[in-house]
Design a protein around this motif. Structure first.
Motif, PDB file in Angstrom:
ATOM      1  N   LYS A 138       0.783  -1.458  -0.133  1.00 31.92           N
ATOM      2  CA  LYS A 138       0.335   0.194  -0.040  1.00 31.92           C
ATOM      3  C   LYS A 138       0.445   1.576  -0.039  1.00 31.92           C
ATOM      4  CE  LYS A 138      -4.199  -2.131   2.477  1.00 31.92           C
ATOM      5  NZ  LYS A 138      -5.067  -1.773   3.914  1.00 31.92           N
ATOM      6  N   ARG A 139       0.271   2.400  -0.825  1.00 31.91           N
ATOM      7  CA  ARG A 139       0.737   3.499  -0.363  1.00 31.91           C
ATOM      8  C   ARG A 139       1.733   4.153   0.673  1.00 31.91           C
ATOM      9  NH1 ARG A 139       0.174   5.665  -5.320  1.00 31.91           N
ATOM     10  NH2 ARG A 139       0.495   8.162  -4.418  1.00 31.91           N
ATOM     11  N   GLU A 140       0.655   3.793   2.039  1.00 31.29           N
ATOM     12  CA  GLU A 140       0.964   4.179   2.832  1.00 31.29           C
ATOM     13  C   GLU A 140       2.130   3.380   3.650  1.00 31.29           C
ATOM     14  OE1 GLU A 140      -3.043   2.590   3.633  1.00 31.29           O
ATOM     15  OE2 GLU A 140      -1.897   3.871   2.136  1.00 31.29           O
ATOM     16  N   HIS A 141       2.784   2.397   2.970  1.00 32.44           N
ATOM     17  CA  HIS A 141       3.896   1.267   4.114  1.00 32.44           C
ATOM     18  C   HIS A 141       5.047   1.802   3.934  1.00 32.44           C
ATOM     19  CE1 HIS A 141       5.365  -2.212   4.755  1.00 32.44           C
ATOM     20  NE2 HIS A 141       5.942  -2.099   4.136  1.00 32.44           N
ATOM     21  N   PRO A 142       6.180   2.107   4.745  1.00 34.43           N
ATOM     22  CA  PRO A 142       7.451   2.373   3.816  1.00 34.43           C
ATOM     23  C   PRO A 142       8.026   0.879   3.648  1.00 34.43           C
ATOM     24  CG  PRO A 142       7.212   2.709   6.282  1.00 34.43           C
ATOM     25  CD  PRO A 142       5.867   2.238   6.079  1.00 34.43           C
ATOM     26  N   SER A 143       8.839   0.934   2.564  1.00 37.84           N
ATOM     27  CA  SER A 143       9.051  -0.491   2.120  1.00 37.84           C
ATOM     28  C   SER A 143      10.845  -0.443   2.184  1.00 37.84           C
ATOM     29  CB  SER A 143       9.138  -0.075   0.488  1.00 37.84           C
ATOM     30  OG  SER A 143       9.119   0.116  -0.550  1.00 37.84           O
ATOM     31  N   HIS A 144      11.975   0.877   1.843  1.00 39.07           N
ATOM     32  CA  HIS A 144      13.338   0.270   2.139  1.00 39.07           C
ATOM     33  C   HIS A 144      13.671   1.787   2.370  1.00 39.07           C
ATOM     34  CE1 HIS A 144      14.005   3.430  -1.467  1.00 39.07           C
ATOM     35  NE2 HIS A 144      12.877   2.863  -2.022  1.00 39.07           N
ATOM     36  N   ALA A 145      14.815   1.461   2.795  1.00 39.33           N
ATOM     37  CA  ALA A 145      15.815   2.630   3.811  1.00 39.33           C
ATOM     38  C   ALA A 145      16.650   3.762   2.650  1.00 39.33           C
ATOM     39  CB  ALA A 145      16.456   2.434   4.800  1.00 39.33           C
ATOM     40  N   ILE A 146      17.003   4.572   3.528  1.00 38.32           N
ATOM     41  CA  ILE A 146      18.026   5.835   2.177  1.00 38.32           C
ATOM     42  C   ILE A 146      18.237   6.340   3.185  1.00 38.32           C
ATOM     43  CG2 ILE A 146      16.031   6.322   0.572  1.00 38.32           C
ATOM     44  CD1 ILE A 146      15.791   8.837   1.920  1.00 38.32           C
ATOM     45  N   HIS A 147      19.806   6.717   3.380  1.00 40.43           N
ATOM     46  CA  HIS A 147      20.452   6.933   3.464  1.00 40.43           C
ATOM     47  C   HIS A 147      20.727   8.563   4.097  1.00 40.43           C
ATOM     48  CE1 HIS A 147      21.606   3.282   4.703  1.00 40.43           C
ATOM     49  NE2 HIS A 147      21.514   2.931   3.963  1.00 40.43           N
ATOM     50  N   ILE A 148      21.053   9.412   5.152  1.00 41.46           N
ATOM     51  CA  ILE A 148      20.892  10.994   5.000  1.00 41.46           C
ATOM     52  C   ILE A 148      21.820  11.463   5.200  1.00 41.46           C
ATOM     53  CG2 ILE A 148      19.434  13.044   5.230  1.00 41.46           C
ATOM     54  CD1 ILE A 148      17.415  10.626   4.868  1.00 41.46           C
ATOM     55  N   GLU A 161      20.224   9.371  10.749  1.00 37.76           N
ATOM     56  CA  GLU A 161      21.118   8.901   8.850  1.00 37.76           C
ATOM     57  C   GLU A 161      20.809   7.792   8.181  1.00 37.76           C
ATOM     58  OE1 GLU A 161      24.827   7.099  10.735  1.00 37.76           O
ATOM     59  OE2 GLU A 161      25.275   8.970  11.522  1.00 37.76           O
ATOM     60  N   LYS A 162      19.335   7.208   8.616  1.00 36.15           N
ATOM     61  CA  LYS A 162      18.364   6.287   8.102  1.00 36.15           C
ATOM     62  C   LYS A 162      17.045   6.969   8.477  1.00 36.15           C
ATOM     63  CE  LYS A 162      19.165   1.911   8.097  1.00 36.15           C
ATOM     64  NZ  LYS A 162      19.498   0.719   8.862  1.00 36.15           N
ATOM     65  N   ILE A 163      16.341   6.275   7.068  1.00 37.76           N
ATOM     66  CA  ILE A 163      14.687   6.267   6.935  1.00 37.76           C
ATOM     67  C   ILE A 163      14.081   5.418   6.492  1.00 37.76           C
ATOM     68  CG2 ILE A 163      14.426   9.278   7.852  1.00 37.76           C
ATOM     69  CD1 ILE A 163      13.646  10.035   5.056  1.00 37.76           C
ATOM     70  N   MET A 164      12.676   5.089   6.591  1.00 36.04           N
ATOM     71  CA  MET A 164      12.017   4.442   5.992  1.00 36.04           C
ATOM     72  C   MET A 164      11.177   5.539   4.905  1.00 36.04           C
ATOM     73  SD  MET A 164      13.212   1.345   6.420  1.00 36.04           S
ATOM     74  CE  MET A 164      11.832   0.044   5.062  1.00 36.04           C
ATOM     75  N   VAL A 165      11.238   5.078   3.567  1.00 33.17           N
ATOM     76  CA  VAL A 165      10.192   5.161   2.558  1.00 33.17           C
ATOM     77  C   VAL A 165       9.732   4.498   1.934  1.00 33.17           C
ATOM     78  CG1 VAL A 165      12.079   7.469   2.532  1.00 33.17           C
ATOM     79  CG2 VAL A 165      11.848   5.191   0.709  1.00 33.17           C
ATOM     80  N   ASN A 166       8.746   5.254   0.528  1.00 32.07           N
ATOM     81  CA  ASN A 166       7.858   4.438   0.608  1.00 32.07           C
ATOM     82  C   ASN A 166       8.671   4.547  -0.894  1.00 32.07           C
ATOM     83  OD1 ASN A 166       6.878   6.788  -0.341  1.00 32.07           O
ATOM     84  ND2 ASN A 166       5.220   6.355   0.037  1.00 32.07           N
ATOM     85  N   SER A 167       7.571   3.901  -2.565  1.00 33.09           N
ATOM     86  CA  SER A 167       8.752   3.752  -4.062  1.00 33.09           C
ATOM     87  C   SER A 167       7.884   3.605  -4.627  1.00 33.09           C
ATOM     88  CB  SER A 167       9.705   2.713  -3.290  1.00 33.09           C
ATOM     89  OG  SER A 167      10.619   3.299  -3.990  1.00 33.09           O
ATOM     90  N   PHE A 168       7.423   4.398  -5.936  1.00 31.77           N
ATOM     91  CA  PHE A 168       6.414   4.070  -6.350  1.00 31.77           C
ATOM     92  C   PHE A 168       7.365   4.159  -8.684  1.00 31.77           C
ATOM     93  CE2 PHE A 168       4.083   3.892  -2.602  1.00 31.77           C
ATOM     94  CZ  PHE A 168       3.472   2.692  -3.175  1.00 31.77           C
ATOM     95  N   HIS A 169       8.054   4.259  -8.213  1.00 29.66           N
ATOM     96  CA  HIS A 169       9.056   5.334  -9.704  1.00 29.66           C
ATOM     97  C   HIS A 169       9.914   4.286 -10.471  1.00 29.66           C
ATOM     98  CE1 HIS A 169      12.899   5.485  -8.308  1.00 29.66           C
ATOM     99  NE2 HIS A 169      12.142   5.650  -7.624  1.00 29.66           N
ATOM    100  N   HIS A 170      10.242   3.871 -11.279  1.00 31.45           N
ATOM    101  CA  HIS A 170      10.957   2.922 -12.608  1.00 31.45           C
ATOM    102  C   HIS A 170      11.791   4.069 -13.142  1.00 31.45           C
ATOM    103  CE1 HIS A 170       9.930   3.053 -16.411  1.00 31.45           C
ATOM    104  NE2 HIS A 170       9.006   4.534 -16.444  1.00 31.45           N
ATOM    105  N   GLN A 171      11.753   5.306 -13.021  1.00 31.16           N
ATOM    106  CA  GLN A 171      13.000   6.267 -12.954  1.00 31.16           C
ATOM    107  C   GLN A 171      13.090   6.970 -12.469  1.00 31.16           C
ATOM    108  OE1 GLN A 171      11.110   9.616 -16.318  1.00 31.16           O
ATOM    109  NE2 GLN A 171      11.653   8.526 -17.845  1.00 31.16           N
ATOM    110  N   ALA A 172      14.728   7.858 -12.990  1.00 31.94           N
ATOM    111  CA  ALA A 172      15.183   8.267 -11.614  1.00 31.94           C
ATOM    112  C   ALA A 172      16.667   9.341 -12.005  1.00 31.94           C
ATOM    113  CB  ALA A 172      16.153   7.379 -10.383  1.00 31.94           C
ATOM    114  N   LEU A 173      16.817  10.335 -10.469  1.00 33.83           N
ATOM    115  CA  LEU A 173      17.654  10.800 -10.761  1.00 33.83           C
ATOM    116  C   LEU A 173      19.323  10.056 -11.620  1.00 33.83           C
ATOM    117  CD1 LEU A 173      15.894  12.828  -9.683  1.00 33.83           C
ATOM    118  CD2 LEU A 173      17.309  14.462  -8.931  1.00 33.83           C
ATOM    119  N   LYS A 174      19.501  11.217 -12.737  1.00 36.06           N
ATOM    120  CA  LYS A 174      21.123  10.800 -12.956  1.00 36.06           C
ATOM    121  C   LYS A 174      21.948  11.741 -12.829  1.00 36.06           C
ATOM    122  CE  LYS A 174      21.329   9.638 -17.936  1.00 36.06           C
ATOM    123  NZ  LYS A 174      21.367   8.599 -18.740  1.00 36.06           N
TER     124      LYS A 174
END
Length: 241
Positions: A138-148, A161-174
């Motif tokens: 579900k959209r409100e569920h955090p699925s993976h960590a990111i490092h700040i 230094e680390k938080i959990m976020v949700n994720s709905f994308h296949h494009q990303a910044l390069k």
């Protein structure tokens, strides 16, 4: 006086759409949501004079022509009219130094508006293994960590230094252009957050904090609080001037 927050909307063949969570996040934060449709490019200057902050919302893929690339087979649906509309809005808001919060696609729009590029499809264009960035939960569920990154606006908001976020994308910044700096990454190296070093508050996040607010996620609350505070400060500064 409450700050007026412009929120860009999605466009399909028959309707403009916007998840209610964006609107509720602004209302809860003490702002007045102002939904901006596609097709108002000629009025962008008047719109940016009216609003105190801009949220560039999530949605479909960006047209790779905008960063001088041909489309790969994995490219999803693009909406050139929306691309043009949002790029002009972001450009004018940056010139006015009014707060911008880019969410998911909006994070990518911010990067392209300043001259950056995108991975059109991380699963086929990045050689090393990547996480599941288009979660099935579900959209409100955090699925993976990111490092700040330390010393960033995002660190001051998350206080972690680390938080959990949700994720709905296949494009990303390069490629990340100046004055943007990377403020958060996932463990596979995907850029999850950027911010400007030249503006009062310009932040892009690859996840959906407005959806996480449904579970009263504390980091998401603080992110919107910081954004709304910046909008109020900018509103007061303009009125004083």
């Amino acid at each position: 006086m409450k700050p007026i927050i412009g929120i860009t909307s999605n466009l399909d063949s028959t309707a403009h759409t916007l998840q209610n969570t964006y609107i509720q996040a602004v209302i809860t934060g003490g702002g007045i949501p102002f939904v901006i449709p596609t097709g108002v490019e000629s009025d962008v200057q008047q719109i940016t004079a009216l609003i105190d902050g801009l949220i560039v919302s999530g949605g479909g893929d960006m047209n790779p022509v905008l960063f001088n690339e041909e489309p790969v087979p994995q490219l999803g649906n693009v909406t050139p009219e929306r691309d043009s509309n949002e790029l002009k809005l972001v450009t004018h808001m940056l010139e006015a130094d009014k707060p911008i919060l880019g969410i998911c696609r909006g994070h990518q729009v911010l990067n392209v508006a300043l001259g950056g590029t995108l991975y059109q499809d991380i699963n086929s264009q990045i050689a090393s293994p990547v996480l599941q960035h288009d979660q099935k939960a579900k959209r409100e569920h955090p699925s993976h960590a990111i490092h700040i990154e330390k010393g960033t606006i995002l660190e001051s908001i998350t206080t972690s230094e680390k938080i959990m976020v949700n994720s709905f994308h296949h494009q990303a910044l390069k490629e990340i252009p100046s004055p943007l700096i990377v403020s958060g990454k996932s463990s596979d190296g995907i850029v999850e957050a950027v911010e400007s070093t030249d503006h009062h508050f310009v932040v892009g996040v690859q996840w959906h904090p407005e959806a996480l607010l449904q579970n009263e996620d504390q980091v998401s609350m603080r992110l919107f609080e910081a954004y709304m505070k910046a909008c109020v400060e900018r509103m007061v500064a303009v009125e004083s001037y």
